[in-house]
Design an enzyme around this catalytic site. Structure first.
Site, PDB file in Angstrom:
ATOM      1  N   LYS A 189      35.893  31.585  36.098  1.00  0.00           N
ATOM      2  CA  LYS A 189      34.855  32.487  36.576  1.00  0.00           C
ATOM      3  C   LYS A 189      34.374  33.314  35.402  1.00  0.00           C
ATOM      4  CE  LYS A 189      34.238  36.292  37.744  1.00  0.00           C
ATOM      5  NZ  LYS A 189      33.326  37.365  37.204  1.00  0.00           N
ATOM      6  N   GLU A 267      46.213  40.789  32.705  1.00  0.00           N
ATOM      7  CA  GLU A 267      46.226  41.500  31.420  1.00  0.00           C
ATOM      8  C   GLU A 267      45.160  42.575  31.528  1.00  0.00           C
ATOM      9  OE1 GLU A 267      45.178  43.115  28.278  1.00  0.00           O
ATOM     10  OE2 GLU A 267      44.094  41.228  27.960  1.00  0.00           O
ATOM     11  N   GLU A 400      41.164  54.998  29.922  1.00  0.00           N
ATOM     12  CA  GLU A 400      40.616  54.020  28.986  1.00  0.00           C
ATOM     13  C   GLU A 400      39.102  54.214  28.872  1.00  0.00           C
ATOM     14  OE1 GLU A 400      41.511  49.404  28.014  1.00  0.00           O
ATOM     15  OE2 GLU A 400      40.791  49.805  30.040  1.00  0.00           O
TER      16      GLU A 400
END
Length: 496
Positions: A189, A267, A400
């Site tokens: 994808k 991840e 982040e």
């Protein structure tokens, strides 16, 4: 910092596409929207692709399922699977410059970086082709009573591989290589923001399917946004999801996949800390420290975005970082002289600006950068930025940012530095800089992160496991561990 001007690229690579690669054919997609790919350096639309619908994704999954359950792929030996991976490697290597050019156009990473990224991604195909030839997919083990069990390492089945926007080609290789080596079939994808590199891989797979090298349905490639992506994860015919992306999206994937106990490798994000000890040689520290924090304009999950230093050496370190940043060439990513390109999009630029503004309101000080470059009148550029006086509890230190922003945080002593490094919901990367490598190693052992580098910066490496502690992910990619993530062990007990 200086700026660089645009150079032209081959627009022939950017023809609009209304197809997805499903069951060995380019099939018309039925999604409602044409997704626009915008060059972050110019803000110009360079490509349009029709999104895959839920029905398209389901068709791709059925093709992969049939190829695994009934197709000839299940009869391929490990050596034959290695031959297939090597054929893919040869195909993408022949398209390496195309892959670099489209990555620069769709991501905004400097052309010098994308060329290296293509080489880096290709090493995963090489490694897993070689590993498929040597890995023990079947082994004998003695039981306590002296009898024997055959332990078989069998492919998990159909894999949904979800690729992030910031490294579309290298992530394709990191997932496709071990999945095929294991004997799985795959639905890739591609991200709607950066679909071009994945579709070039699709063209390579198409050629190999036509030549009979790869059976139909083994590799399928779709470009999908949220609704179709959710359908892919929820499809009961998918045995495993391998995802690289944000922690927030991973939580949704885990909740969905958990309903049927599907396997998941994730991840995810990071807020990696670099600890600079007082005995570190700054001349050796600055290069990897700045590169580690600003790699891909900060759009790297493993970037060294928190720099921990003692109060005594803070000003010296910041001065050296500022001097190194002043040498960077910020500009159009297609220009050969550019070292720092734009952010991936307008919304992303606004997000980074908001984080820096919030940091200043929370008491941080901008040591360098902090704005859009004055001499660039278009593109999603933001200056490489260093913040000082940062509290580790603040948003800029805990969340982040995914932009070119490094936070400098001071520590009292080593115990305090380790505590600050571990005071994060993330645990993906990190570094320790010291003249005493043994001491640095002992500190590295206490940092709760999946990867820690001594006196340097290494994000991931093909032969070693890469992944995170805590909310930085589940499982590992790279190394033998990356292959094992696509295998299911089976014990066959022999009773005579």
């Amino acid at each position: 910092m200086t700026t660089a001007n645009r150079s032209t690229t081959d627009t022939g690579l950017f023809a609009d596409r209304e197809t997805a690669f499903i069951d060995g054919e380019w099939l018309e997609t039925t999604g409602a929207r044409m997704l626009e790919v915008v060059d972050p350096s110019t803000e110009e639309v360079v490509h349009r692709v029709r999104e895959a619908s839920v029905a398209d994704v389901q068709l791709a999954v059925r093709a992969a399922r049939d190829a695994f359950d009934r197709g000839p792929w299940s009869t391929f030996t490990p050596d034959q699977r290695a031959d297939v991976i090597e054929a893919i490697l040869a195909g993408v290597s022949a398209r390496s410059e195309d892959l670099a050019q489209v990555a620069t156009a769709e991501i905004g990473a400097p052309i010098s970086m994308t060329r290296n990224s293509v080489k880096f991604g290709s090493t995963y195909l090489r490694y897993y082709a070689d590993l498929a030839r040597t890995f023990e997919f079947a082994e004998s083990r003695k039981r306590l009573d002296g009898s024997t069990t055959r332990v078989l390492h069998e492919p998990l089945g159909t894999v949904a591989a979800i690729i992030p926007f910031n490294g579309p080609f290298s992530m394709v290789c990191m997932k496709l290589g071990p999945a095929l080596a294991a004997g799985c079939t795959v639905v890739l994808k591609a991200p709607p923001e950066t679909p071009l590199a994945a579709n070039i891989v699709g063209e390579v797979i198409d050629d190999l399917t036509r030549s009979g090298t790869i059976p139909h349905g083994v590799v399928n490639i779709v470009v999908a946004d949220r609704e179709a992506s959710e359908a892919l994860v929820a499809d009961p015919l998918v045995d495993k999801v391998t995802f690289t992306g944000s922690t927030a999206v991973a939580k949704q994937i885990l909740a969905t996949a958990g309903q049927r106990i599907a396997r998941v490798t994730a991840e995810l994000g990071g807020k990696s800390a670099a600890i600079v000890l007082d005995d570190a040689d700054l001349d050796q520290v600055i290069g990897p420290l700045v590169m580690g924090g600003l790699v891909n304009t900060g759009q790297a999950c493993f970037g060294l975005t928190r720099v921990l230093v003692s109060e005594a050496r803070r000003d010296e370190l910041v001065e050296a970082m500022t001097a190194r940043i002043s040498q960077l060439v910020v500009g159009d990513a297609h220009d050969e002289s550019t070292t720092t390109g734009p952010l991936a999009g307008a919304r992303h630029l606004e997000r980074v600006e908001a984080y820096v503004k919030q940091a200043v309101e929370d008491g941080a000080t901008v040591a360098v950068g902090g704005n859009r470059p004055e001499h660039l009148d278009r593109g999603y550029f933001f200056e490489p930025t260093v913040l000082i006086d940062v509290d580790n509890a603040s948003r800029v230190a805990q969340e982040e940012i995914f932009g070119p922003v490094i936070s400098v945080i001071t520590f009292r002593d080593i115990e305090d530095a380790i505590a600050i490094a571990n005071d994060s919901v993330y645990g993906l990367g990190g570094a320790v800089f010291s003249a005493d490598a043994d001491r640095a190693f002992e500190i590295a052992r206490r940092i709760r992160s999946g990867t820690v580098t001594i006196n340097g910066f290494v994000g991931s490496h093909v032969t070693t496991p890469f992944g995170g502690y805590k909310q930085s992910g589940l499982g590992r990619e790279g190394g033998v561990e990356g292959l094992q993530a696509f295998l299911e062990p089976k014990s066959v007990h022999l009773t005579s």
